[in-house]
Design an enzyme around this catalytic site. Sequence first.
Site, PDB file in Angstrom:
ATOM      1  N   HIS A 122      -3.815  -5.438   0.957  1.00 46.04           N
ATOM      2  CA  HIS A 122      -3.738  -5.745   2.268  1.00 46.04           C
ATOM      3  C   HIS A 122      -4.072  -7.218   2.638  1.00 46.04           C
ATOM      4  O   HIS A 122      -5.027  -7.903   2.313  1.00 46.04           O
ATOM      5  CB  HIS A 122      -4.478  -4.767   3.420  1.00 46.04           C
ATOM      6  CG  HIS A 122      -3.943  -3.715   3.439  1.00 46.04           C
ATOM      7  ND1 HIS A 122      -2.645  -3.131   4.071  1.00 46.04           N
ATOM      8  CD2 HIS A 122      -4.297  -2.211   3.098  1.00 46.04           C
ATOM      9  CE1 HIS A 122      -2.440  -1.904   3.969  1.00 46.04           C
ATOM     10  NE2 HIS A 122      -3.352  -1.238   3.286  1.00 46.04           N
ATOM     11  N   CYS A 179       0.877  -1.225   0.026  1.00 44.74           N
ATOM     12  CA  CYS A 179      -0.054  -0.019  -0.080  1.00 44.74           C
ATOM     13  C   CYS A 179       0.864   1.310  -0.066  1.00 44.74           C
ATOM     14  O   CYS A 179       1.660   1.536  -0.880  1.00 44.74           O
ATOM     15  CB  CYS A 179      -1.019  -0.062   1.151  1.00 44.74           C
ATOM     16  SG  CYS A 179      -2.443   1.134   1.117  1.00 44.74           S
TER      17      CYS A 179
END
Length: 509
Positions: A451, A343
């Site tokens: 994630h 991310c």
Amino acid sequence: MDLEAKLHEIRKPIMVLGTSSGAGKSLTVTAICRILKNLGEEPIPFKGQNMSNNAWIDWEGGEMAYSQALQAFACGINPSAEMNPILLKPQGNSTSEVIHLGKSIGTTTAQNYYKDWFIPGWEVIKKSLKSIYELNPNCRLIIEGAGSPVEMNLIHRDLTNLRVAKYLNANCLLVTDIERGGVFAQIIGTLELMKPEERKLIKGIIINRFRGDLSLFEDGKKWIENKTQIPVIGIIPWLNDSFPPEDSLDLIEKKSLSKNHEIKVGIIKLPSISNFSDFDPLENEETILIEWIRKSKNLSTYDFIILPGSKQTIKDQKFLENSGLSQDIRDYSNNEGNIIGICGGLQMLGTTLEDPYFKEGAKNYSEQKINGIGLLPLKTTFFKKKLTRQINTKSIWPCQSQINGFEIHNGQTILDDSQSSLKINPIFEDLDLGWFKENNKGGTIAGTYIHGIFENDSWREQYINLIRKSKNLPILNKKSISYKKKRESIIDNLANEFHKHLNLTSFLS
């Protein structure tokens, strides 16, 4: 449904309050959820307001605290943002992003939060409670408080503790951490600061994290019961099992349990780190040792480096540059190092970061566009709205396998055409979810928006084997232990230990 009128018909909620932050509320709720599930009840976790950058995305794209997601897993149900209707995500400088029922609705300062957001916040909490009971009329809520319930400067604007307890007329348990010392003063002080009608809600006291022979506390138990007229329903021993910490305060103390490691992993401890639970599957790999890197150092002793997610990507990239860690990472890459960014970490591995709306930590116009670490030919622009969604895709590298996880980020990342000499390849069939490139001298640089990527057992195993191959270690041919099964085992062990030492009988009528 008029919830207030129906309270006498619902199963009595159990609420876990604490004498302080870190007393053990989250783990106690998790354990009780699994205990009640095993007893055939329908427990549902709830925390009216949580402050955390460790988040989960439910199946509707709603954002919630990861601790409530774990508690939902303990209940054997899917997480829902209604279980955590208010999530505050700290952004630094005493500001937080405000999330109601899974959706970001603005930012606020600590000074203005209770003035501007208290009334709508309480309405959102009541709305969530009503919805939960409408959909699950036979459930029993297991509610987690926050910090201390008697912070006298904040109690008139409380959204998480005694206001919820009184609204639901919950049976409350007060948990305290004996490891920190001073439990007698903490228990008595907490109860003395409550109003009589609030104190009446406290039906039991739990002593948490007791080291040694539990019988040695018998005199202390009797003293507490005589002084408070409230039973001590549990003395929980010190538990050594790894379990995801709720916030970054606990993260500082978190250490890998691996002793006979073959692979050493360094994770950069960013000032605004988010979703550090991404690395729990690695913590549970027997051959891996994890170290957290907080300052500039020679990284050559690590077999791979992870750049984690960030709540303030611009701010954290400036930290990396100013601290010397950016150059350390570049030097590591030039020395056959393996790096993976997740991310915000992916974004920082790119060439440029642009923050035209001041969403990711840019303080002034000179910081609206800064250079990244420059290892991947990617440029990221941050927009006003962030993306939150569950992911179901297939990986291409380092193996072909089904991938599940979630996205939660601001910004769009595209190829930087000005860096055409840096050739990269997609990691997934969905081409915008991640990229990798192999160094000329060996080693790989990879980044993904997913994630939970390491929760995918086949993918994790093959990535670890990639590292093992680079070290001339034998490939692990046996399948990795399923992380989800390992997580279930940890929750079961936690619940079993609590069940041995906790008397919940009087609360289950």
